[in-house]
Design an enzyme around this catalytic site. Structure first.
Site, short mmCIF file in Angstrom:
data_model
loop_
_atom_site.label_atom_id
_atom_site.label_comp_id
_atom_site.label_asym_id
_atom_site.label_seq_id
_atom_site.Cartn_x
_atom_site.Cartn_y
_atom_site.Cartn_z
N ASN A 127 -16.76 96.85 19.49
CA ASN A 127 -17.24 97.94 20.34
C ASN A 127 -17.34 99.30 19.62
O ASN A 127 -17.97 100.22 20.11
CB ASN A 127 -16.36 98.11 21.60
CG ASN A 127 -16.61 97.03 22.66
OD1 ASN A 127 -15.73 96.72 23.45
ND2 ASN A 127 -17.81 96.46 22.68
N GLU A 129 -9.61 77.14 31.61
CA GLU A 129 -10.77 76.91 32.46
C GLU A 129 -11.60 78.20 32.43
O GLU A 129 -11.03 79.30 32.27
CB GLU A 129 -10.33 76.63 33.90
CG GLU A 129 -9.53 75.36 34.07
CD GLU A 129 -10.36 74.11 33.76
OE1 GLU A 129 -11.56 74.08 34.08
OE2 GLU A 129 -9.79 73.16 33.20
N THR A 181 -13.08 94.68 18.83
CA THR A 181 -13.19 95.19 17.46
C THR A 181 -14.66 95.53 17.15
O THR A 181 -14.94 96.32 16.26
CB THR A 181 -12.67 94.13 16.45
OG1 THR A 181 -13.18 92.84 16.82
CG2 THR A 181 -11.16 94.05 16.44
N ASP A 221 -17.26 92.62 32.02
CA ASP A 221 -18.61 92.93 31.51
C ASP A 221 -19.50 93.44 32.64
O ASP A 221 -19.35 93.03 33.80
CB ASP A 221 -19.19 91.64 30.91
CG ASP A 221 -20.36 91.93 29.99
OD1 ASP A 221 -20.63 93.11 29.68
OD2 ASP A 221 -21.03 90.96 29.59
N SER A 226 -17.16 85.86 23.44
CA SER A 226 -17.23 87.14 22.72
C SER A 226 -15.93 87.51 22.01
O SER A 226 -15.45 88.64 22.12
CB SER A 226 -17.64 88.26 23.67
OG SER A 226 -18.91 88.01 24.21
C1 FPP Z 1 -18.31 95.88 28.97
O1 FPP Z 1 -19.39 96.32 29.77
C2 FPP Z 1 -17.19 96.77 29.14
C3 FPP Z 1 -16.57 97.44 28.14
C4 FPP Z 1 -16.94 97.35 26.72
C5 FPP Z 1 -15.49 98.35 28.43
C6 FPP Z 1 -14.49 97.84 29.43
C7 FPP Z 1 -13.72 98.99 29.86
C8 FPP Z 1 -13.36 99.23 31.13
C9 FPP Z 1 -13.52 98.30 32.27
C10 FPP Z 1 -12.75 100.53 31.35
C11 FPP Z 1 -11.39 100.44 31.81
C12 FPP Z 1 -10.40 100.02 30.84
C13 FPP Z 1 -9.23 100.67 30.74
C14 FPP Z 1 -8.10 100.11 29.94
C15 FPP Z 1 -9.05 101.93 31.43
P1 FPP Z 1 -20.70 96.83 29.07
O2 FPP Z 1 -20.55 98.27 28.78
O3 FPP Z 1 -20.98 95.99 27.87
O4 FPP Z 1 -21.76 96.58 30.19
P2 FPP Z 1 -23.26 96.15 29.98
O5 FPP Z 1 -23.23 94.80 29.32
O6 FPP Z 1 -23.78 96.09 31.37
O7 FPP Z 1 -23.91 97.21 29.15
#
Ligand code: FPP
Length: 238
Positions: A67, A205, A65, A19, A194
């Site tokens: 996103n 843990e 699911t 995150d 989440s």
């Molecule tokens: C959450 O941060 C992150 C995601 C929903 C996407 C995670 C994806 C990656 C790390 C990309 C790489 C993955 C692969 C398989 C190549 P956020 O966007 O919710 O951040 P925020 O809470 O600061 O807005």
């Protein structure tokens, strides 16, 4: 079961909730897509560091699911990134790493879906480490998926009601025969699950850090492992 290396008790299975990509980008005045790109780079390094430490299972929450509710341009940017990353992930395979995708692949674009299927197939016999990428994954969806499979086996008379227990049910989740998560790491200061690995984290843990995911590196991993190693796990016993 955890294993011990040089006095440190290592988790067998770590789950990462990656995150903070968006906030990382916003702090730099960059588009969110560049936050995800930096997040993918962190992912690559963290998986590598886990491999060097002998962690056998790593699960990464790449796309939930929920996103799909994000703006269209962010989803498109993520799909493009996943495609590029999956080509690169072939590099893992030379390291005897098995790659598994957790979640229903059907909503993904055809090209991405076929890359996912072929990565799984081509790495199925690899034994050094298992990397599970949770994509279109939700813990509740995982449990419903297993329940549907159980129902089908029952309808086909392949199992009886007595055959249904935690082991048989757990084995029908997307994670199959992988062990439960020992440690769940979440970056960026949020302290919630989440909908990640609900069943599999029953005795996990938790380690929360304020570090945003793109800044999560080997040092951060080391901190999480040290904290984990100091925890006393009793699994409901004394
Ligand atoms: C959450 O941060 C992150 C995601 C929903 C996407 C995670 C994806 C990656 C790390 C990309 C790489 C993955 C692969 C398989 C190549 P956020 O966007 O919710 O951040 P925020 O809470 O600061 O807005």
């Amino acid at each position: 079961m955890a294993k011990e290396t040089a006095g440190i008790v290592l988790p067998r299975h770590i789950g990462f909730i990656m995150d903070g990509n968006g906030r990382w980008a916003a702090k730099r005045g960059l588009p969110r897509s560049l936050g995800h790109k930096a997040g993918a780079e962190a992912l690559r390094k963290v998986v590598d560091a886990c491999r060097r430490r002998g962690i056998s299972y790593v699960t990464l929450y790449a796309f939930s699911t929920e996103n799909w509710k994000r703006p269209d341009d962010e989803i498109q940017a993520l799909m493009k990134l996943f495609k590029e990353y999956l080509d690169e992930a072939r590099g893992f395979m030379g390291k005897n790493t098995r790659i598994i995708f957790l979640g229903d692949k059907s909503p993904f674009p055809e090209e991405l879906r076929s890359k996912m299927i072929s990565l799984e197939k081509d790495s199925a016999h690899h034994t050094a480490m298992t990397v599970m990428l949770a994509m279109n994954y939700g813990g509740r969806d995982d449990i419903v998926y297993a329940a549907k499979r159980i129902a089908q086996l029952y309808a086909d008379k392949d199992i009886t009601a007595e055959d249904i227990n935690e082991k048989t049910f757990g084995g029908l989740l997307y994670t199959g025969s992988a062990p439960d998560a020992d440690l769940i790491v979440r970056s960026s200061g949020e302290q919630r699950l989440s909908n990640f690995l609900l069943w599999q984290s029953a005795y996990a843990e938790f380690y929360f850090t304020d570090t945003l995911w793109p800044d999560f590196d080997e040092k951060e991993l080391e901190k999480a492992l040290t904290v984990y190693s100091g925890r006393s796990r009793r699994y409901g016993g004394v």
